[in-house]
Structures are given as C-alpha cells and as structure tokens.
Enzyme design. Structure first.
Site, PDB file in Angstrom:
ATOM      1  N   LYS A 177       0.863  -1.174   0.000  1.00 54.37           N
ATOM      2  CA  LYS A 177       0.000   0.000   0.000  1.00 54.37           C
ATOM      3  C   LYS A 177       0.906   1.233   0.000  1.00 54.37           C
ATOM      4  CE  LYS A 177      -1.831   2.981   1.960  1.00 54.37           C
ATOM      5  NZ  LYS A 177      -1.826   4.456   1.687  1.00 54.37           N
ATOM      6  N   GLY A 229       6.099   5.722   8.339  1.00 52.06           N
ATOM      7  CA  GLY A 229       5.141   6.817   8.352  1.00 52.06           C
ATOM      8  C   GLY A 229       5.180   7.564   9.665  1.00 52.06           C
ATOM      9  N   THR A 231       4.108   8.723  13.584  1.00 54.52           N
ATOM     10  CA  THR A 231       4.079   7.979  14.834  1.00 54.52           C
ATOM     11  C   THR A 231       2.678   7.477  15.154  1.00 54.52           C
ATOM     12  OG1 THR A 231       5.997   9.147  15.696  1.00 54.52           O
ATOM     13  CG2 THR A 231       4.533   8.146  17.308  1.00 54.52           C
ATOM     14  N   GLU A 232       1.652   8.269  14.890  1.00 47.35           N
ATOM     15  CA  GLU A 232       0.292   7.818  15.196  1.00 47.35           C
ATOM     16  C   GLU A 232      -0.111   6.640  14.320  1.00 47.35           C
ATOM     17  OE1 GLU A 232      -1.386   8.610  17.885  1.00 47.35           O
ATOM     18  OE2 GLU A 232       0.445   9.743  18.315  1.00 47.35           O
ATOM     19  N   GLY A 234       1.946   4.474  13.119  1.00 48.60           N
ATOM     20  CA  GLY A 234       2.695   3.338  13.654  1.00 48.60           C
ATOM     21  C   GLY A 234       2.081   2.786  14.920  1.00 48.60           C
ATOM     22  N   GLU A 251       8.975   2.176  11.144  1.00 47.53           N
ATOM     23  CA  GLU A 251       9.954   3.279  11.132  1.00 47.53           C
ATOM     24  C   GLU A 251       9.157   4.562  11.063  1.00 47.53           C
ATOM     25  OE1 GLU A 251      11.848   6.254   9.257  1.00 47.53           O
ATOM     26  OE2 GLU A 251      12.646   4.753   7.875  1.00 47.53           O
ATOM     27  N   CYS A 285      12.662  11.308   7.705  1.00 51.00           N
ATOM     28  CA  CYS A 285      12.556  11.114   9.154  1.00 51.00           C
ATOM     29  C   CYS A 285      13.890  11.310   9.857  1.00 51.00           C
ATOM     30  CB  CYS A 285      12.015   9.722   9.453  1.00 51.00           C
ATOM     31  SG  CYS A 285      10.322   9.468   8.899  1.00 51.00           S
ATOM     32  N   GLU A 387       8.442  17.339  14.938  1.00 48.42           N
ATOM     33  CA  GLU A 387       8.858  17.058  13.570  1.00 48.42           C
ATOM     34  C   GLU A 387       8.138  17.991  12.602  1.00 48.42           C
ATOM     35  OE1 GLU A 387       9.875  13.079  11.097  1.00 48.42           O
ATOM     36  OE2 GLU A 387       7.830  13.198  11.856  1.00 48.42           O
TER      37      GLU A 387
END
Length: 500
Positions: A177, A229, A231-232, A234, A251, A285, A387
């Site tokens: 995806k 992608g 953090t949320e 992930g 990651e 990142c 970030e």
C-alpha cells in the site's frame, strides 16, 4: 499524461471496470499539474489482494521454490530494475518532486537490496543446537505468509525495495500500500518484477489512502506489517497487529539532533549540516533538523549555514542543476511555514529562508519553500521538539559535552543522530551515549543494505535492512530427532532419567 486508471494486473481486483470505482488524481508537486489517475481502493480491495496473496502462498511455487532458484530470480529482478532505472528516476522525480540528481543517486542503489538479500538467501545456514543425550536438534526458518508493506511519499521506491527484497527472498507473498500521493514508481516497479519472471500473485498493489492502510494492518491473514510513516499511524498498526499476535516493523517520526563541537571547522560542519537538513527538501525522518552547536563556534556556524542555505538552487526538479525541489503538497508547505512563524513567536531568529520563492512559469504553482534556518533557539521550543518535515533547520547553542548529550536525548523521538568533531575519541564516546537507532559521525544519511535501519522510543520498533530484517520475515521451527538405538518407554523403566 500517464493514465493508470485501467488497473495493471498486479492491482487488486483488476477485473473491475475503471468507471465502477472512484479515482485519485496524482499531482506533480513542482507544478501542481495532474500527471496520472489511479484507482482509489479501499477495504474490499485489500481483502481481494490479501486473498490473492494467500492463495499464491499456499498453492503457488514461490514459498517452496528451491532456495538457489529463488536467489537467482532475485538477481534477475535486480538486473531488470537496473535496466529500467532511467524511467524510474524520471517518474519518481515527477511524482514526489525530488531533484533528479538526488533521485538518481538514491534509486540507482535499489538493485543492491535485491542482490544483498539474494546473497543472504544463498548463504543461509540452519543452526544445529547443542543438547544432552542421543538427539540431533536443528532449526529451520519458514516464511511468515502474507506480508503487508505500507510506504510513505518521501522515498517511495527505496523504502519499498528495502522491505520487499527481504520479504521475497524469504519466500513470503506481499501486498503493498503506497502513499496515496506517490504510487507511480511502486506500480512501475511491480510491473517490472512481474515482467522479469516473478510469479503471479506474489506481489499486489492497493492504491488507496487511510481506509486501505487500516484494513491491511488489521487483516487477519496478514502475518506481518512493515510501515514507514507517522508515529500515530505506527501506534495504530502496532495495536492492530498485537491483537492477533502478528509482527510489525515501524519506522516512524524523528527530530534528529546533530551535535557540532567547536573543534571542527564551521564551514565544513555547515556544508554537512546543509546536506543533513535540506536533502529531499527536509522530508526525511532522519533529516538533520535540530543542530546543537557548541558556543565557541556557534556564531560562525550559523553564518556559514545561512550562507549555504541561501546559495542552494531552487527550481524544476527535472533539471540537472536543481538542488532543492518542492515539498510534496501545499498542505505540507503550509505546515512548514506555520512552524517558521511558531519559531519566531517563540523567540528564534530567522537567518535564512522562511518564505516561498518566486519561480517562473508553472513552477510558481508548485509547493516550494526556501531552505530555512532558525537560530538562537532553545531545546524546549516546539521547533526543536516537533517534527516539521520540511527544509527548516533549528540551531541551539550548548556549552559542554554533557549538555549536548542531555539535549540530544531530550526528545520523544530517537531515530537518527549526528556528531561532528575532529576528536574521534569524542565522536565514539558521544555516539555511544546518544539514544538513537542510527548515529553518523562527520556525515549523514549514509546507508547500506547491510545496515539495520530503525529507531527507538516514538521513532518505532524493529529494523529494516540487514540480517535483522531478513530474519524477521521468517519464523523458527525447532526439530528434535532421537538418534538412540533403543525404544522410548518412559513408564516401563525403573529409572527413566531426566525429563526436560
């Protein structure tokens, strides 16, 4: 205009007529021009893709293929990617706006990941385990099954290749995806792989947005998710996979600290800092976004970095002389501009950039931002903690080595870090004490197929690349074989001996 609305064979449910599904326009961020349309696929399409991948795993030749044959095919796939490299460079530059020189430098390395994992496969050895008694105990590694790979917009093909090559080498089938903003090189790459001999159903692509990604992470037949992608995203993937005891490698975000000591020439450090901060328009990142600079060279470093930032050539990413392209979207550019204002409101000083450039012709409709340097910040400011994902560098002074280490570690992210010093003992010492998944000394952004890639804290879990990634696409089966000549009769012996 490239029109991929009529789905290639590796897209989920290729039999659906184009007008029967919604589509998404794909935009060139350098001009705002629509360059392609792709199906906007959702949960039902993910279900069909996973079912195809499951059938290919359970009944197809890929998982049971002789190891040496699968390794040779991976090498063939690498050659096919290399033969199509020029088309892939141009397509990715059009799709995500990264300058062609950067894209070529990055994507030319994609075949290395397939060759590296082919080598790991060819050299793989099963462990024989020590034990007492007349037994032979050994381990076998088996593929997990259907694996999902969710990739971001910033490095779509490289990040895909990093995980896909390991997943394929170990015999898994895969549903990909890609980011809804940058699916074009993923579609092209998978077409190339199938044309080069990859069996049908081994890799499928679902071109959708959030619904597709969420369904893939929650699908009961997906044994592992690899996600790059936010953090949320992930965190959601980790919770979804944990519910069914599936694996996840994530990651995620970063706020990379770069520690610059005053024993290094400020111009040299600023050159490295500009590369760390502004390559890929800061949309990485591990971008060097937080510069911690020793006070003795602070002013000289800020001046040198501002001079270097102002000299970076902004323009058409397809032109060989361009050094900085656009951000991926107007929303991402506006977010970066908001952070510039936040920094000014917090008391930072703007020494370079911070504005939208005036570019000729259709480039003026692109999503550009000048390389930006915010100096005189403190480590607790939002611009030093959050970030931004754009070409915005924050510079913070420090006094002692201990201060630098404490400030570097004072962040919820821990993906990458950098140290600039001429004292190599100090470089090793500080690298050892900084909490980060990767630390570069006197360089940045360097990677190899053999180097595990991934962070700690809120930057994620697990590793891409290296033997760690290869092994994590397998599960271990332990086999215990009794070699003794006598029969086992536990209940018929007066003293049967040890159990366990």
């Amino acid at each position: 205009m490239t029109d991929t609305t009529t789905a290639p064979a590796h897209l989920a449910d290729p039999g659906v007529r184009p007008h029967a599904r919604p589509t998404r326009s794909i935009v060139n961020p350098a001009t705002g021009e629509v360059i392609a349309t792709v199906p906007e696929q959702g949960a039902a399409d993910v279900d069909r893709a996973v079912a195809t991948a499951k059938e290919a795993f359970e009944t197809g030749p890929w998982p049971t293929m002789v190891r040496s044959k699968r390794a040779r095919l991976l090498l063939t796939l690498a050659d096919a990617i290399e033969a199509n490299s020029a088309r892939l460079y141009e397509l990715e530059t059009r799709n995500n706006g990264r300058p062609i020189t950067e894209t070529r430098a990055q994507l030319s390395r994609v075949p290395e990941w397939f060759r590296y994992n082919a080598g790991l496969l060819a050299a793989q050895r099963d462990a024989v385990l020590p034990g007492d008694g007349e037994y032979l105990t050994y381990q076998r590694r088996a593929p997990l099954g259907v694996c999902g790979i969710i990739t971001p917009f910033n490095h779509p093909m490289l990040i895909l290749a990093r995980s896909l090559s390991a997943a394929l080498a170990t015999g898994n089938t895969v549903v990909v995806k890609p980011s809804e903003l940058t699916p074009l090189t993923t579609l092209a790459l998978v077409e190339i792989l199938h044309a080069a001999g990859l069996p049908a159903g081994v890799v499928s692509v679902v071109t959708g947005s959030r619904e597709a990604g969420e369904r893939l992470t929650r699908h009961p037949d997906v044994a592992k998710i690899t996600l790059t992608g936010g953090t949320e995203a992930g965190r959601s993937a980790a919770l979804a996979t944990a519910a069914r005891f599936a694996r996840v490698t994530a990651e995620l975000g970063g706020k990379t600290p770069i520690v610059v000591f005053d024993d290094i020439d400020s111009v040299v450090a600023a050159q490295g800092a500009a590369f760390a901060a502004f390559v890929a328009a800061g949309q990485s990142c591990v971008a060097g976004s937080r510069f911690l600079v020793q006070r003795g060279s602070y002013d000289a470093f800020v001046d040198a970095l501002a001079t270097r930032a102002d000299a970076i050539r902004i323009g058409d990413p397809a032109a060989p002389g361009t050094q900085l392209g656009p951000l991926i979207s107007a929303a991402q550019r506006d977010k970066a501009l908001r952070y510039v204002q936040i920094g000014l409101d917090e008391g930072a000083r703007l020494v370079a950039g911070g504005t939208v450039p005036d570019l000729p012709g259709p480039l003026n409709q692109g999503f550009y931002l000048r390389p930006t340097v915010l100096a005189d910040a403190t480590n607790d400011m939002r611009i030093a903690q959050e970030e931004i994902f754009g070409p915005v560098a924050t510079v913070v002074p420090f006094d002692t080595e201990a201060d630098a280490i404490a400030m570097a570690n004072d962040n919820r992210f821990a993906l990458g870090a950098g140290v600039w010093t001429r004292d190599l003992a100090r470089g090793h010492r500080v690298a050892d004490r900084i909490t980060a998944g990767m630390v570069w000394v006197n360089d940045h952004h360097r990677l190899e197929p053999s180097l595990p890639w991934g962070g700690v804290k809120e930057s994620g879990l697990g590793k891409d690349a290296g033997t760690e990634s290869f092994d994590d696409f397998t599960w271990i089966k332990t086999v215990v074989v009794r070699t003794a000549a006598d029969d086992v009769d536990w209940y018929g012996q007066a003293d049967p001996g040890r159990l366990n």
